[in-house]
Design an enzyme around this catalytic site. Sequence first.
Site, PDB file in Angstrom:
ATOM      1  N   PRO A  63     -68.788  13.209  50.819  1.00  0.00           N
ATOM      2  CA  PRO A  63     -69.327  13.977  49.692  1.00  0.00           C
ATOM      3  C   PRO A  63     -69.459  15.450  50.091  1.00  0.00           C
ATOM      4  O   PRO A  63     -69.732  15.774  51.247  1.00  0.00           O
ATOM      5  CB  PRO A  63     -70.716  13.357  49.449  1.00  0.00           C
ATOM      6  CG  PRO A  63     -70.726  12.084  50.222  1.00  0.00           C
ATOM      7  CD  PRO A  63     -69.767  12.251  51.347  1.00  0.00           C
ATOM      8  N   LYS A  64     -69.262  16.311  49.142  1.00  0.00           N
ATOM      9  CA  LYS A  64     -69.454  17.749  49.364  1.00  0.00           C
ATOM     10  C   LYS A  64     -70.915  18.064  48.992  1.00  0.00           C
ATOM     11  O   LYS A  64     -71.236  18.312  47.829  1.00  0.00           O
ATOM     12  CB  LYS A  64     -68.478  18.564  48.523  1.00  0.00           C
ATOM     13  CG  LYS A  64     -68.484  20.050  48.822  1.00  0.00           C
ATOM     14  CD  LYS A  64     -67.353  20.736  48.048  1.00  0.00           C
ATOM     15  CE  LYS A  64     -67.339  22.226  48.342  1.00  0.00           C
ATOM     16  NZ  LYS A  64     -68.543  22.911  47.850  1.00  0.00           N
ATOM     17  N   VAL A  65     -71.760  18.031  49.988  1.00  0.00           N
ATOM     18  CA  VAL A  65     -73.203  18.165  49.767  1.00  0.00           C
ATOM     19  C   VAL A  65     -73.528  19.554  49.225  1.00  0.00           C
ATOM     20  O   VAL A  65     -73.016  20.568  49.711  1.00  0.00           O
ATOM     21  CB  VAL A  65     -73.976  17.902  51.073  1.00  0.00           C
ATOM     22  CG1 VAL A  65     -75.468  18.117  50.873  1.00  0.00           C
ATOM     23  CG2 VAL A  65     -73.697  16.487  51.569  1.00  0.00           C
TER      24      VAL A  65
END
Length: 565
Positions: free
Chosen positions: A131-133
């Site tokens: 995931p691209k936090v």
Amino acid sequence: MFSYRLPALLFISTFVLTPLATANCPSWTPAQAQQEISTLRQRIAVWDRSYHRDATSMVADELYDQAQQQLQIWQGCFTDADADPAPTAATALQSARGSLALPYSQMGLSKLSETALKQWMQQHDDLWVQPKVDGVAVTLLYENGQLTQMLSRGDGLTGQNWLMHAQAIAAIPQHLQTQQATLTLQGDLYLQQPQHIQARTGGSNARSQVAGLLNRQQLSASEGQTIGLFVWEWPDGPPTMSERLTELQRLGFVDSHTYSRPLQDFAEAKHWRNHWYNSALPFASDGVVIKQSQRTINYPRSPYPPVWAVALKYPLQQALTSVTHVTFNIGRSGRITPIAHLKAVRLDDKTIRKVSLGSLTKLKKLALNTGDHVAIALSGHAIPQLKEVVWRSPQQQSIKLPSAENYHALSCWQASPDCQQQFLARLTWLSDKKTLNMHGIGAQTWQALLDAKYISQLTDWLVLSAEDLASLPSFAKKRSLQTAQAFTQAKSQSFARWLKALGAPPAVTPKATDNWQILSALTEQEWQQQRHLSRNYAQHARAFFQHPEVQAVAVNLQKHGISGF
């Protein structure tokens, strides 16, 4: 992850139309183009300063990206052959620099479309997805296992030392059990949000909240408890992704292992993007990152995004477009609804060309003008809404507002230039199935009769025959007969339906023995005592039955023998 933003600070003094000036290029004069491009460039520069220097996001990432794309399009349409090239990131973001050099640069990632990602994946192997936090990027530096620095991202090459804050954040270990003399971790500090579903609640301003905490002089232990850490890179760690993840888990960085998956193909990348977009996560995220397991970091302080990792964003939640003009819908009750007409934009699977602003109050609050650039979102994934003005055009034109005092429940009982919409709405309500139930007759039929000057008063249609209607170009014989029959049928409707069709207040419920004369003779006090209406409803009822225009309609209905009049 804290995505990199490159400000466009190139000043263009003279503009010449290039071959790129297609249908997507505005029909501006050189002076107008200079104004628009300069305005947008300055706005992006303000966003960049806030983002990189203060770690505060003034605009959503997806709107920022679209603004950058818009600037590139305009610069492609209007270019200056003698203009200096755009400055590099290192010179464009001087205000974001800190005093300490990052051991490995944090220049963010290239954001690819699905088509571009497919091509990229074909050229790379042994891939993983995370995931691209949506957090604040930091670099953690450990020496002989002891945390010695926590550096802000800064301009991607130099940052500030936030070590004093690290001591208050429980998610950041102060000491690691490692034999590695120097260990560097890159990651995002995120706002802990158990069961956060991105598709449902979006970013919820999570990154800005963390940035606000980090910009304080001192961070309390309770505030530090709200911050989590997602380590997404170990530049001086083991050579393969699986080895790095295993060791990170041993060191206590569980999120990294939990939210990393190997990839076989593009279909799996889309699967994980959709899964994490719609699933409960402990943090906000704005897409996924696809990276190679083994990456060569030949240039640890490169001012460019890495070539071994890219981002695929979630579906747009907001789209950027501009206001072309504003019209006003005026309903039967006199309610004025502003409609913002937009340069067509795609959002989800919809093409949006206009959006309701709800009320004049909202229009005034937005201070909206023609030419303004706005953010559009979908409410419940269906209804478009104007969320905010992102920046204002230097060529904006003010919008002439209708006078709200001229429109109310008792205005516009006949056709006139100022009453076209409300009068048409009154006619349309007359034929509604809830009132006189004129089958097959709606706004288009009434508009045709208005255009032909067959109707100027609310009840003029009562005298129209099939022969009258057949003389209109848009009325064939069959339609004329059906319309005349619907008119005839409406005449026999009950008194209660007629009152409703005329717009009597909803609280007015006539008895079987009532007629117009009885109800119009009631005083406000009698409406309250005999009909049990509140004072407010009694006032509305009295005003309706005593209004001269309404009384004139009643007299005309009496002449036509309508029941109850």
